[in-house]
Design an enzyme around this catalytic site. Sequence first.
Site, PDB file in Angstrom:
ATOM      1  N   ARG A 235       0.843  -1.191   0.000  1.00  0.00           N
ATOM      2  CA  ARG A 235       0.000   0.000   0.000  1.00  0.00           C
ATOM      3  C   ARG A 235       0.873   1.232   0.000  1.00  0.00           C
ATOM      4  O   ARG A 235       1.946   1.232   0.602  1.00  0.00           O
ATOM      5  CB  ARG A 235      -0.864   0.065   1.273  1.00  0.00           C
ATOM      6  CG  ARG A 235      -2.178  -0.678   1.214  1.00  0.00           C
ATOM      7  CD  ARG A 235      -3.179  -0.003   0.274  1.00  0.00           C
ATOM      8  NE  ARG A 235      -4.422  -0.729   0.168  1.00  0.00           N
ATOM      9  CZ  ARG A 235      -4.671  -1.755  -0.643  1.00  0.00           C
ATOM     10  NH1 ARG A 235      -3.725  -2.190  -1.470  1.00  0.00           N
ATOM     11  NH2 ARG A 235      -5.848  -2.349  -0.665  1.00  0.00           N
ATOM     12  N   GLU A 264      -1.986   7.980  -4.255  1.00  0.00           N
ATOM     13  CA  GLU A 264      -2.306   7.555  -5.621  1.00  0.00           C
ATOM     14  C   GLU A 264      -3.776   7.834  -5.937  1.00  0.00           C
ATOM     15  O   GLU A 264      -4.609   7.872  -5.034  1.00  0.00           O
ATOM     16  CB  GLU A 264      -1.985   6.053  -5.799  1.00  0.00           C
ATOM     17  CG  GLU A 264      -2.856   5.134  -4.963  1.00  0.00           C
ATOM     18  CD  GLU A 264      -2.456   3.661  -5.089  1.00  0.00           C
ATOM     19  OE1 GLU A 264      -1.274   3.336  -4.899  1.00  0.00           O
ATOM     20  OE2 GLU A 264      -3.363   2.855  -5.369  1.00  0.00           O
ATOM     21  N   HIS A 282      -0.767   0.358  -9.705  1.00  0.00           N
ATOM     22  CA  HIS A 282      -1.542  -0.506  -8.789  1.00  0.00           C
ATOM     23  C   HIS A 282      -2.234  -1.644  -9.557  1.00  0.00           C
ATOM     24  O   HIS A 282      -3.466  -1.740  -9.557  1.00  0.00           O
ATOM     25  CB  HIS A 282      -2.570   0.334  -8.012  1.00  0.00           C
ATOM     26  CG  HIS A 282      -3.018  -0.320  -6.736  1.00  0.00           C
ATOM     27  ND1 HIS A 282      -3.387   0.371  -5.612  1.00  0.00           N
ATOM     28  CD2 HIS A 282      -3.161  -1.631  -6.409  1.00  0.00           C
ATOM     29  CE1 HIS A 282      -3.745  -0.467  -4.653  1.00  0.00           C
ATOM     30  NE2 HIS A 282      -3.615  -1.704  -5.119  1.00  0.00           N
TER      31      HIS A 282
HETATM   32  C1  8YV Z   1      -7.186  -3.979  -5.666  1.00  0.00           C
HETATM   33  C2  8YV Z   1      -5.438  -4.416  -3.879  1.00  0.00           C
HETATM   34  O1  8YV Z   1      -7.316  -4.141  -7.035  1.00  0.00           O
HETATM   35  O2  8YV Z   1      -6.693  -6.251  -3.143  1.00  0.00           O
HETATM   36  C3  8YV Z   1      -6.047  -5.250  -2.838  1.00  0.00           C
HETATM   37  O3  8YV Z   1      -5.877  -4.920  -1.647  1.00  0.00           O
HETATM   38  O4  8YV Z   1      -4.607  -3.616  -3.610  1.00  0.00           O
HETATM   39  C4  8YV Z   1      -5.859  -4.589  -5.300  1.00  0.00           C
HETATM   40  O5  8YV Z   1      -5.897  -5.963  -5.578  1.00  0.00           O
HETATM   41  C5  8YV Z   1      -7.306  -2.519  -5.364  1.00  0.00           C
HETATM   42  O6  8YV Z   1      -7.126  -2.301  -4.000  1.00  0.00           O
HETATM   43  C6  8YV Z   1      -8.668  -1.949  -5.749  1.00  0.00           C
HETATM   44  O7  8YV Z   1      -9.642  -2.366  -4.875  1.00  0.00           O
END
Ligand code: 8YV
Length: 329
Positions: A235, A264, A282
Amino acid sequence: MQKVLVARPIFPDVIERLKQYFEVDWNDGDVLGADELQRRIADKDGALTAGDPIGAAVLAAAPRLRVVSNMAVGYNNFDMAAFNAANVLGTNTPDVLNESTADFGWALMMAAARRIAESEHWLRAGKWEKWSYDGFLGSDLFGSTLGVIGMGRIGQALARRARGFSMNVIYHNRSRVAPQIEAELNASYASKEDLLRRADHVVLVLPYTAENHHTIGAAELALMKLTATLTNIARGGIVDDAALAEALREKRIAAAGLDVFEGEPKLNPALLTVPNVVLTPHIASATEATRRAMANLAADNLISALGEGPRAGCPPNPINPDVIGKARS
Ligand code: 8YV
């Protein structure tokens, strides 16, 4: 019929599944601003989000809301204290993305270590005129030391791949993983500082929490080897991006691979000007199969939490199961 909000564009066939059970308000356009989100969620029984911030104000604006299903494993966009206070269930989509995300961690780590993006930009700029013995020298993965910070399901999937590269695996986590997992992964526990000093390639796979904010900042970067790489598939906010950009510019570490960023989709502009960093928007979970699995699991959670479908009342991935069955407050 109960009403649900789908806050983001997702696969149309998943919307069709939801329409079998609910009246669906689907935002198939731009990300909803806070006011618009509150307005559209106000009369809903449930919602499906993907990183949209849901806190006390949104929950208060939606007195009938009983569940918010996040299409992500990470749920730092949910204020879970507010969910618990309001007796609203949060759900997420663990496991289905482990392997795709681990694959992507390797792709970024290898791209950083072997300077793939940097050399490609140079080539595209028409600068390749001759072979040179010292052109784009990187560092080996094979036989090196991998340092994984965050040894959950994705961290373990990532570490499992290190066997094929004969890597020495060290990890840091809130708590040690079970001895049989350490044995299977051939991984040994290290303090964060020790890991940063010893690892040739550091990968971050930990959830974002207030405690994990800037897990990697200037002090931590200073512990790393000059030849080391840092990869963040976790993150934004876990790394101090300004400190990282400076360390990269001054070559205090060799390279970085980043899929997630503070603030972001905006990026710290300094990151855009340093060559030794690979930047992706991402997309670690973004394979067709995995994103479909995530969307369908998010739909399963929403359907069952609202008492519909084959698993009525038993959503597969409750984050705060204690609120199930409690009246909304
Ligand atoms: C998501 C991610 O696509 O699952 C997660 O925590 O970071 C990604 O796989 C993104 O967060 C959008 O929801």
